[in-house]
Design an enzyme around this catalytic site. Structure first.
Site, PDB file in Angstrom:
ATOM      1  N   HIS A  26       0.862  -1.177   0.000  1.00 19.83           N
ATOM      2  CA  HIS A  26       0.000   0.000   0.000  1.00 19.83           C
ATOM      3  C   HIS A  26       0.906   1.238   0.000  1.00 19.83           C
ATOM      4  O   HIS A  26       0.635   2.198   0.705  1.00 19.83           O
ATOM      5  CB  HIS A  26      -0.913   0.024   1.227  1.00 19.83           C
ATOM      6  CG  HIS A  26      -1.971  -1.022   1.246  1.00 19.83           C
ATOM      7  ND1 HIS A  26      -3.096  -0.923   2.021  1.00 19.83           N
ATOM      8  CD2 HIS A  26      -2.088  -2.197   0.575  1.00 19.83           C
ATOM      9  CE1 HIS A  26      -3.859  -1.999   1.850  1.00 19.83           C
ATOM     10  NE2 HIS A  26      -3.260  -2.785   0.975  1.00 19.83           N
TER      11      HIS A  26
ATOM     12  N   ASP B 162      12.429   3.729 -18.416  1.00 17.65           N
ATOM     13  CA  ASP B 162      13.418   2.706 -18.054  1.00 17.65           C
ATOM     14  C   ASP B 162      12.740   1.457 -17.494  1.00 17.65           C
ATOM     15  O   ASP B 162      13.362   0.392 -17.382  1.00 17.65           O
ATOM     16  CB  ASP B 162      14.370   3.232 -16.978  1.00 17.65           C
ATOM     17  CG  ASP B 162      15.389   4.231 -17.529  1.00 17.65           C
ATOM     18  OD1 ASP B 162      15.636   4.227 -18.746  1.00 17.65           O
ATOM     19  OD2 ASP B 162      15.930   5.018 -16.730  1.00 17.65           O
TER      20      ASP B 162
ATOM     21  N   HIS C  95      -7.119   0.653  -4.050  1.00 17.74           N
ATOM     22  CA  HIS C  95      -6.365  -0.283  -3.229  1.00 17.74           C
ATOM     23  C   HIS C  95      -4.863   0.048  -3.240  1.00 17.74           C
ATOM     24  O   HIS C  95      -4.392   0.752  -2.358  1.00 17.74           O
ATOM     25  CB  HIS C  95      -6.669  -1.710  -3.731  1.00 17.74           C
ATOM     26  CG  HIS C  95      -6.192  -2.798  -2.837  1.00 17.74           C
ATOM     27  ND1 HIS C  95      -6.753  -4.047  -2.797  1.00 17.74           N
ATOM     28  CD2 HIS C  95      -5.171  -2.838  -1.946  1.00 17.74           C
ATOM     29  CE1 HIS C  95      -6.122  -4.797  -1.911  1.00 17.74           C
ATOM     30  NE2 HIS C  95      -5.170  -4.090  -1.388  1.00 17.74           N
TER      31      HIS C  95
ATOM     32  N   TYR D  83      22.851  -1.302 -20.802  1.00 14.24           N
ATOM     33  CA  TYR D  83      22.833  -0.803 -19.431  1.00 14.24           C
ATOM     34  C   TYR D  83      23.219  -1.945 -18.497  1.00 14.24           C
ATOM     35  O   TYR D  83      22.796  -3.075 -18.680  1.00 14.24           O
ATOM     36  CB  TYR D  83      21.437  -0.304 -19.073  1.00 14.24           C
ATOM     37  CG  TYR D  83      21.304   0.257 -17.684  1.00 14.24           C
ATOM     38  CD1 TYR D  83      21.433   1.625 -17.446  1.00 14.24           C
ATOM     39  CD2 TYR D  83      21.057  -0.579 -16.602  1.00 14.24           C
ATOM     40  CE1 TYR D  83      21.312   2.138 -16.161  1.00 14.24           C
ATOM     41  CE2 TYR D  83      20.940  -0.070 -15.318  1.00 14.24           C
ATOM     42  CZ  TYR D  83      21.066   1.286 -15.106  1.00 14.24           C
ATOM     43  OH  TYR D  83      20.947   1.801 -13.824  1.00 14.24           O
TER      44      TYR D  83
END
Lengths: 228, 228, 228, 228
Positions: free
Chosen positions: C95, C118, C167, C225
Site C-alpha cells: 500500500h 526505463d 487499493h 545498461y
C-alpha cells in the site's frame, strides 16, 4: 595511479545516496584527471549499498575503457561536458525527485529566493529537446551537446546545473564533491520552488539587489562567505 | 570562559541538523552571555557533520571577532536582535523547507490550529522588503532591523519567529535550545498550514477562545503545561 | 528444502520496509519454485520488525498450506499471477503511499519521463473494478484475474506492475528481488508523476524516440545498461 | 503495581516517535487498569528522547494524581474516553502532520480506499466545535465529551479515531499498542487521501462491496486476516 581521484569519485557516488538523491542505481558521479586526460566514473547498473572502488571505471576522453567494468551508460554525456568546459573537475547525474518533476514538466526553475541566488543568478535552464536522429545516433553524446547549448555563453560557475527535459538534472563543479553539493542544492531549490508555487501561483520574483547580493557574497570577487 | 555557552551553541547547531532544518551549511545558531557582552555563533560555511566547539566564533555586540574563525555571514543580523531584545538568549536562522516556501511566497503564516496557538497567538509575520540602499550598505544589519520592525511593539515571547521575504525564517528564545525549539515548531506550523490550504483553500480561522486557551495554558501567568 | 527461496522471500519482505513501501504489516512478497510447484509467501498480519524465516508460509499453486502459519490473505492473488505468467519468479503487493494515491484516484500513471521509460513503455494500468459477485466469491482470486486482464496480451516484462483501483500496487519480476525493485520503481514513478502535474497540469508526453531509447537500452535485445 | 501497564504505556509513547507522529513533546499515550481504576499517562511536556518509566504519571478516573509528575494537560480528555467506552485499553493523541492538516481544514476524511476500509467503514469524523463556555470551564474534559459525541452510537472498533477541529487526532484501541497502531493508520490514511485529491479533486468513492469486504475480513466475525 588515480588513487586520490578514485577515492573522491567513490565518495561522491556514496554521497548521492546519503543525501537521498538516488533511488536504486539511478545516478552517477565522475571526476577527471586533466593531466592524464582520464575520467573516473561509476560502472553501469551497480548498486550503491555495496559500492567499492572496484565498481568504478576509468575511461579516456574519447570513451575508451582503460580500467574496470562497463562504465555508466551516461558516460558520453559526462565526457562531452568535460570536453566543453575545461574548469570542470566533477559531474553528477541523478533522477532526484523534485528536480526530476521540473524536468518532466519541461519547466525552468525560476529564481524565487536566496537559496537559489546563493547557487546561481539564473533560472535553472531546461536543455532543448533532441531530434529523433540525435536520439538514434549517439543519444548520450547528443545529450551532452544539448546541455552545453543550455549553458550557452555563461560560465559554469553561474550555471551549475541543467535539467534534461523528461529526464532529470545534471550538475557539476570544480571537484566531484562540489558537483554533489550543487546537485543537493539544485534538488532543494526545486523542492522549495514547487512548494512556493502552491502558496502563491505567480510568485513575485526575488528583487534584483537581494539576488545580486547573495550570489556575490558567496561567489563574487569580494565574497565574504565561508572560511578562506 | 564561555565554556557552558559554547556547549549550548554547539548543541543548538547540531540540533538544527538532527531536526532536518538544515541542508549542507545553510543555517546558524548563536547564544549570548549578557554579562560579558559576548555572542557565540557558528563559523561561516562550516559543515555540520564534523562540527566541534572549534568551529564556533566569539564576537562582541559590535561584531568584533574575539575568538575563532570568520563568524557566520549572518552575524550582524543576530547582533541586531540581541541589541533590540534584551530577553533573548539564543537566535537561530535556517532555510528550512516549509518555512522557506512561505517566505518565498512572501506570505505570513495564518493561525490555523492549536499547534500554532501553542507557539504564538499571531500569524508568523513577513519582514518588510529592504530598499536597494539597505541591501548595499550593511545588508545583514539591515535585515536585523527589518526583523525588529516586524516584531513591532509585541514581545518576542509572543512573536517567536519571523520570515524574511524570499529568504527563510529567523527564530529565537531565552536560550539557544529554546530558539531551536521555536525554529522546529515554526517549520512544522509552516508545513501543516500549507497542507491545510490544499484541503480547504480558504480555511476557517481557529476560533478565538481556543487560540487564547492554548497560548495561555502553555505561556500565560496561569500556565499548566509542562513540569514546573 | 526451499531454503534458498525462503531466504530470497524473507529478504524481499524485509526490503519492502527498508525502501519505505510498507506501513505496519501492509504488504507481502512471495517467490515460486517452479519445479516443485511451491510458493513461499509472508504469513498474514506478521510485523516486519521481528520477521524471520518462520514467519513465511509455503503453499501449493492450489493454495494448500504445506508449511508455516496462515499465509497472507492476498495469497490467491499471487497464485493467480504465477499461474497466468510462467516467467514470474516473484510477486510483491504493498500500500505504498504514492502508488496508492493513483490507485485511489483510479487513474493510470502516464509515461512522463525516462524514469518511467526505463521501467515500462506503457502507462501503469489500473485493473478493472470487480463486480459485487466477484467480491463475494473469492475476492482475492478475482483480484488476480483482474490484474491478468490488465496486462492483457502484453508481456509482464513490459508491464511490470498494475494498480488495483481504491487499493494499491502489485508488481512482479523474474525473482523476488526483481519484484521488489519494480515495486520501488513504480512508487518513485508515481511520486514524481504526481509532482509533475503540480507544475504543469497537462504535461507534454515524453517524445516517442526518447521513450523507446530508454526502454530498449535497458531491456531490449541490444541493451547496453548494467554489467553483463 | 501496574508495572506491566507502565511498560506498555512507555513503549506506546516511544512508538509514537518511532513512527514519526510526534514533533518535540506534542503527543501522549495512556493505558488503563480497569480493575484498579487507574490510568497511566505521559507526564506533561516531557521530551521523548530520554523518556523513562519515571516520566509517567498515574491518575484515578477522577483525575487525582496517585504517582509521578504532573500528567499530560490532555489527561481529562483521556479520562472522558475511558469513562464513556468500557472496551478501551489505550488512548493516543498526537499532532501528526497529515491528520492535523485535515483537522485544521475541519474536514472529515472520506473512505477513499482499502487502507481506510481495513481500519474503519466510516469517514474519520471531525468532533464538533466547542462553545466559548466549554473552552473556559474544563476545556480538556469538554474535548473528551465532544469526541464521545462524534463516535455517537457506533462502536469504537468501527470508529477507531476522531479529528479535533483546528487541533489534531485522537485514536484508541483495546491496548496502548493497538491505540498507537490506529494512530499510525489514521495518519497514513490522511496522507494518501490528501494526495488522492490532488490527482482527482472529486474522487469516486470506494464501492460498497469492497469496503465491506476489507473491514469484515480483518475485523468481522469471520475475519481471516492475521494469525489467530
Amino acid at each position: 595511479m588515480l588513487e586520490q581521484l578514485r577515492d573522491a569519485v567513490l565518495e561522491a557516488n556514496l554521497a548521492l545516496t546519503a543525501h537521498g538523491l538516488v533511488t536504486l542505481t539511478w545516478g552517477n558521479a565522475s571526476g577527471i584527471d586533466r593531466e592524464r586526460g582520464l575520467v573516473v566514473i561509476k560502472a553501469s547498473g551497480v548498486p550503491y549499498a555495496s559500492m567499492s572502488a572496484a565498481d568504478l571505471a576509468v575511461v579516456t576522453l574519447d570513451g575508451e575503457v582503460v580500467e574496470g567494468g562497463r562504465p555508466s551508460t551516461d558516460t558520453p554525456t559526462h565526457l562531452a561536458l568535460y570536453a566543453a568546459f575545461e574548469e570542470l573537475g566533477g559531474v553528477v547525474h541523478t533522477h532526484s525527485t523534485w528536480a526530476t518533476a521540473w524536468a518532466q514538466a519541461t519547466r525552468e526553475i525560476p529564481v524565487l529566493g536566496t537559496t537559489h541566488a546563493d547557487f546561481s543568478p539564473f533560472p535553472v535552464p531546461v536543455a532543448r529537446e533532441l531530434t529523433a536522429s540525435e536520439v538514434d545516433a549517439g543519444y548520450e553524446a547528443s545529450t551532452g551537446a544539448a546541455i552545453v547549448d543550455a549553458v550557452g555563453d555563461r560560465c559554469t560557475a553561474e550555471v551549475p546545473g541543467v535539467l534534461l527535459p523528461w529526464h532529470g538534472p545534471f550538475a557539476w563543479g570544480a571537484t566531484p564533491a562540489a558537483a554533489v553539493e550543487n546537485a543537493v542544492t539544485l534538488e532543494q531549490v526545486a523542492r522549495v520552488a514547487l512548494l512556493t508555487e502552491r502558496l502563491r501561483p505567480q510568485p513575485r520574483p526575488i528583487p534584483g539587489p537581494v539576488l545580486a547580493k547573495h550570489f556575490e557574497r558567496k561567489h563574487g570577487p569580494r565574497a565574504y562567505y565561508g572560511q578562506r
